[in-house]
Design a protein around this motif. Structure first.
Motif, PDB file in Angstrom:
ATOM      1  N   VAL A 192      -6.614  26.773  24.336  1.00 60.12           N
ATOM      2  CA  VAL A 192      -6.047  25.933  23.295  1.00 60.12           C
ATOM      3  C   VAL A 192      -4.985  26.778  22.590  1.00 60.12           C
ATOM      4  CG1 VAL A 192      -6.495  24.688  21.155  1.00 60.12           C
ATOM      5  CG2 VAL A 192      -8.195  24.653  23.010  1.00 60.12           C
ATOM      6  N   PRO A 193      -3.713  26.323  22.559  1.00 60.35           N
ATOM      7  CA  PRO A 193      -2.650  27.193  22.050  1.00 60.35           C
ATOM      8  C   PRO A 193      -2.874  27.623  20.601  1.00 60.35           C
ATOM      9  CG  PRO A 193      -1.726  25.311  23.219  1.00 60.35           C
ATOM     10  CD  PRO A 193      -3.197  25.031  23.046  1.00 60.35           C
ATOM     11  N   ALA A 194      -2.465  28.854  20.308  1.00 61.56           N
ATOM     12  CA  ALA A 194      -2.484  29.338  18.932  1.00 61.56           C
ATOM     13  C   ALA A 194      -1.609  28.447  18.065  1.00 61.56           C
ATOM     14  CB  ALA A 194      -1.998  30.781  18.877  1.00 61.56           C
ATOM     15  N   ASN A 195      -1.945  28.353  16.801  1.00 61.29           N
ATOM     16  CA  ASN A 195      -1.234  27.530  15.826  1.00 61.29           C
ATOM     17  C   ASN A 195      -1.400  26.037  16.090  1.00 61.29           C
ATOM     18  OD1 ASN A 195      -0.192  29.813  14.424  1.00 61.29           O
ATOM     19  ND2 ASN A 195       1.410  30.002  15.982  1.00 61.29           N
ATOM     20  N   SER A 196      -2.460  25.683  16.820  1.00 61.04           N
ATOM     21  CA  SER A 196      -2.794  24.278  17.017  1.00 61.04           C
ATOM     22  C   SER A 196      -4.305  24.123  16.969  1.00 61.04           C
ATOM     23  CB  SER A 196      -2.249  23.762  18.350  1.00 61.04           C
ATOM     24  OG  SER A 196      -3.003  24.272  19.441  1.00 61.04           O
ATOM     25  N   THR A 197      -4.752  22.894  16.741  1.00 60.92           N
ATOM     26  CA  THR A 197      -6.179  22.568  16.714  1.00 60.92           C
ATOM     27  C   THR A 197      -6.469  21.528  17.776  1.00 60.92           C
ATOM     28  OG1 THR A 197      -6.310  23.007  14.338  1.00 60.92           O
ATOM     29  CG2 THR A 197      -8.078  21.688  15.309  1.00 60.92           C
ATOM     30  N   TYR A 198      -7.499  21.772  18.570  1.00 61.50           N
ATOM     31  CA  TYR A 198      -7.908  20.825  19.601  1.00 61.50           C
ATOM     32  C   TYR A 198      -8.543  19.605  18.952  1.00 61.50           C
ATOM     33  CZ  TYR A 198     -10.583  18.913  23.536  1.00 61.50           C
ATOM     34  OH  TYR A 198     -11.123  18.088  24.483  1.00 61.50           O
ATOM     35  N   VAL A 199      -8.107  18.406  19.373  1.00 59.85           N
ATOM     36  CA  VAL A 199      -8.675  17.161  18.876  1.00 59.85           C
ATOM     37  C   VAL A 199      -9.522  16.506  19.960  1.00 59.85           C
ATOM     38  CG1 VAL A 199      -8.182  14.869  17.942  1.00 59.85           C
ATOM     39  CG2 VAL A 199      -6.755  16.829  17.262  1.00 59.85           C
ATOM     40  N   SER A 200      -8.931  16.282  21.126  1.00 61.83           N
ATOM     41  CA  SER A 200      -9.658  15.673  22.242  1.00 61.83           C
ATOM     42  C   SER A 200      -8.826  15.835  23.505  1.00 61.83           C
ATOM     43  CB  SER A 200      -9.938  14.189  21.988  1.00 61.83           C
ATOM     44  OG  SER A 200      -8.723  13.456  21.893  1.00 61.83           O
ATOM     45  N   SER A 201      -9.386  15.407  24.635  1.00 58.33           N
ATOM     46  CA  SER A 201      -8.651  15.473  25.899  1.00 58.33           C
ATOM     47  C   SER A 201      -9.161  14.376  26.820  1.00 58.33           C
ATOM     48  CB  SER A 201      -8.812  16.846  26.563  1.00 58.33           C
ATOM     49  OG  SER A 201     -10.180  17.140  26.783  1.00 58.33           O
ATOM     50  N   ALA A 202      -8.369  14.064  27.844  1.00 63.45           N
ATOM     51  CA  ALA A 202      -8.745  13.019  28.790  1.00 63.45           C
ATOM     52  C   ALA A 202      -8.268  13.399  30.181  1.00 63.45           C
ATOM     53  CB  ALA A 202      -8.137  11.686  28.367  1.00 63.45           C
ATOM     54  N   LEU A 203      -9.001  12.954  31.198  1.00 59.91           N
ATOM     55  CA  LEU A 203      -8.645  13.174  32.594  1.00 59.91           C
ATOM     56  C   LEU A 203      -8.328  11.838  33.252  1.00 59.91           C
ATOM     57  CD1 LEU A 203     -11.474  15.658  33.708  1.00 59.91           C
ATOM     58  CD2 LEU A 203      -9.158  16.225  32.957  1.00 59.91           C
ATOM     59  N   SER A 204      -7.365  11.857  34.179  1.00 59.36           N
ATOM     60  CA  SER A 204      -7.055  10.661  34.952  1.00 59.36           C
ATOM     61  C   SER A 204      -6.536  11.066  36.318  1.00 59.36           C
ATOM     62  CB  SER A 204      -6.013   9.792  34.232  1.00 59.36           C
ATOM     63  OG  SER A 204      -4.792  10.496  34.069  1.00 59.36           O
ATOM     64  N   GLY A 205      -6.751  10.205  37.315  1.00 59.17           N
ATOM     65  CA  GLY A 205      -6.240  10.467  38.648  1.00 59.17           C
ATOM     66  C   GLY A 205      -6.998  11.579  39.350  1.00 59.17           C
ATOM     67  N   GLY A 206      -6.319  12.218  40.294  1.00 60.00           N
ATOM     68  CA  GLY A 206      -6.934  13.249  41.125  1.00 60.00           C
ATOM     69  C   GLY A 206      -7.424  12.653  42.426  1.00 60.00           C
ATOM     70  N   SER A 207      -7.415  13.455  43.498  1.00 58.22           N
ATOM     71  CA  SER A 207      -7.869  12.966  44.801  1.00 58.22           C
ATOM     72  C   SER A 207      -8.303  14.128  45.675  1.00 58.22           C
ATOM     73  CB  SER A 207      -6.748  12.185  45.502  1.00 58.22           C
ATOM     74  OG  SER A 207      -5.630  13.018  45.758  1.00 58.22           O
ATOM     75  N   GLY A 208      -9.165  13.831  46.645  1.00 57.43           N
ATOM     76  CA  GLY A 208      -9.603  14.828  47.609  1.00 57.43           C
ATOM     77  C   GLY A 208     -10.447  15.937  47.033  1.00 57.43           C
ATOM     78  N   LEU A 209     -11.167  15.662  45.936  1.00 56.67           N
ATOM     79  CA  LEU A 209     -11.888  16.712  45.220  1.00 56.67           C
ATOM     80  C   LEU A 209     -13.366  16.788  45.572  1.00 56.67           C
ATOM     81  CD1 LEU A 209     -10.259  16.251  41.695  1.00 56.67           C
ATOM     82  CD2 LEU A 209      -9.567  17.793  43.541  1.00 56.67           C
ATOM     83  N   GLY A 210     -13.807  16.047  46.580  1.00 60.99           N
ATOM     84  CA  GLY A 210     -15.197  16.101  46.973  1.00 60.99           C
ATOM     85  C   GLY A 210     -16.067  15.202  46.121  1.00 60.99           C
ATOM     86  N   SER A 211     -17.358  15.466  46.145  1.00 60.76           N
ATOM     87  CA  SER A 211     -18.308  14.633  45.411  1.00 60.76           C
ATOM     88  C   SER A 211     -18.315  14.995  43.932  1.00 60.76           C
ATOM     89  CB  SER A 211     -19.710  14.803  45.992  1.00 60.76           C
ATOM     90  OG  SER A 211     -20.131  16.153  45.861  1.00 60.76           O
ATOM     91  N   GLY A 212     -18.844  14.086  43.143  1.00 64.08           N
ATOM     92  CA  GLY A 212     -18.931  14.351  41.713  1.00 64.08           C
ATOM     93  C   GLY A 212     -17.657  13.980  40.987  1.00 64.08           C
ATOM     94  N   THR A 213     -17.732  14.004  39.671  1.00 64.46           N
ATOM     95  CA  THR A 213     -16.612  13.630  38.812  1.00 64.46           C
ATOM     96  C   THR A 213     -16.120  14.841  38.040  1.00 64.46           C
ATOM     97  OG1 THR A 213     -17.529  11.400  38.543  1.00 64.46           O
ATOM     98  CG2 THR A 213     -15.885  12.117  36.935  1.00 64.46           C
ATOM     99  N   PRO A 214     -14.811  15.140  38.074  1.00 69.48           N
ATOM    100  CA  PRO A 214     -14.288  16.261  37.293  1.00 69.48           C
ATOM    101  C   PRO A 214     -14.551  16.062  35.803  1.00 69.48           C
ATOM    102  CG  PRO A 214     -12.678  15.546  38.921  1.00 69.48           C
ATOM    103  CD  PRO A 214     -13.763  14.507  38.903  1.00 69.48           C
ATOM    104  N   THR A 215     -14.822  17.148  35.112  1.00 69.43           N
ATOM    105  CA  THR A 215     -15.060  17.107  33.670  1.00 69.43           C
ATOM    106  C   THR A 215     -14.208  18.160  32.989  1.00 69.43           C
ATOM    107  OG1 THR A 215     -16.905  18.684  33.788  1.00 69.43           O
ATOM    108  CG2 THR A 215     -17.437  16.336  33.998  1.00 69.43           C
ATOM    109  N   ILE A 216     -13.987  17.976  31.701  1.00 72.44           N
ATOM    110  CA  ILE A 216     -13.291  18.991  30.915  1.00 72.44           C
ATOM    111  C   ILE A 216     -14.098  19.237  29.649  1.00 72.44           C
ATOM    112  CG2 ILE A 216     -11.776  17.330  29.729  1.00 72.44           C
ATOM    113  CD1 ILE A 216      -9.568  19.586  30.009  1.00 72.44           C
TER     114      ILE A 216
END
Length: 211
Positions: free
Chosen positions: A103-127
């Motif tokens: 998380v960049p300096a001088n900023s505050t993390y609020v939230s994040s989201a994932l979309s898309g992606g392919s060929g990543l095997g089983s399961g769902t990517p998380t962040i």
């Protein structure tokens, strides 16, 4: 204008990439930056194996943002292909990925989201975010020689009171990696090798000025 960096090919996943600026913020300037990943696989029997890999990344962030204002950094990794061989060994698959983005300096993390992606095997990517570091994780596996594309990551952040906000990859060494995964190579029988990578050198993708 947008600030972006694009390059191709890597064993690991990775990388970071493209998106939108916040309201009232001007977009950043564009550049092309190849990212070199210095990786080491700790394989039993054969010992540590080193490889240099490159990964293309497109990163967009606003050039300026008002103090305390909300803004976005969107990560849209380029498609890649897992190598069929590494250090002379047949690469059967790679799995258990974890890519770290501070998380960049001088900023505050609020939230994040994932979309898309392919060929990543089983399961769902998380962040997830812990200790000021966002980690993109997924189990895989991805077969050697197979194509894949990481999901787009959208970071929603809040600017600090002053200074600059810079986007980089995490990692400074094999013991402080920005990317980890398990390589499964075949040499008569399967060998699982925990692999650690860090950007060397580590480029600054975007710089946002608060003011």
């Amino acid at each position: 204008m947008t600030k972006s960096t694009t390059a191709r090919r890597s064993l690991g996943v990775l990388a970071v990439a493209g998106a939108a600026a916040a309201a009232l913020a001007a977009p950043a300037s564009a550049a092309v930056v190849p990212v070199n990943l210095d990786c080491q696989a700790n394989a039993p029997i054969v010992g540590p194996q080193q490889a240099n890999l490159t990964q293309g990344t497109d990163v967009t962030a606003p050039a300026t943002v008002a103090p305390g204002a909300a803004f976005d950094i969107v990560v849209d990794p380029a498609p890649n292909t897992v190598p069929a061989t590494v250090a002379g060994f047949k690469l059967k698959q790679v799995k258990n990925f974890a890519l770290k983005l501070p998380v960049p300096a001088n900023s505050t993390y609020v939230s994040s989201a994932l979309s898309g992606g392919s060929g990543l095997g089983s399961g769902t990517p998380t962040i997830s975010v812990s200790g000021g570091v966002a980690t993109l994780s997924f189990a895989g596996p991805i077969a050697g020689g197979a194509a894949f594309e990481l999901p787009t990551i959208t970071f929603h952040l809040k600017a600090g009171t002053s200074g600059t906000i810079q986007t980089k990859l995490a990692g400074t060494s094999y013991s402080d990696p920005g990317l980890t995964f398990t390589s499964v190579v075949n040499q008569i029988f399967d060998i699982s090798a925990p692999t650690a990578c860090f950007p060397n050198p580590s480029p600054i993708f975007t710089t946002t000025t608060i003011g």
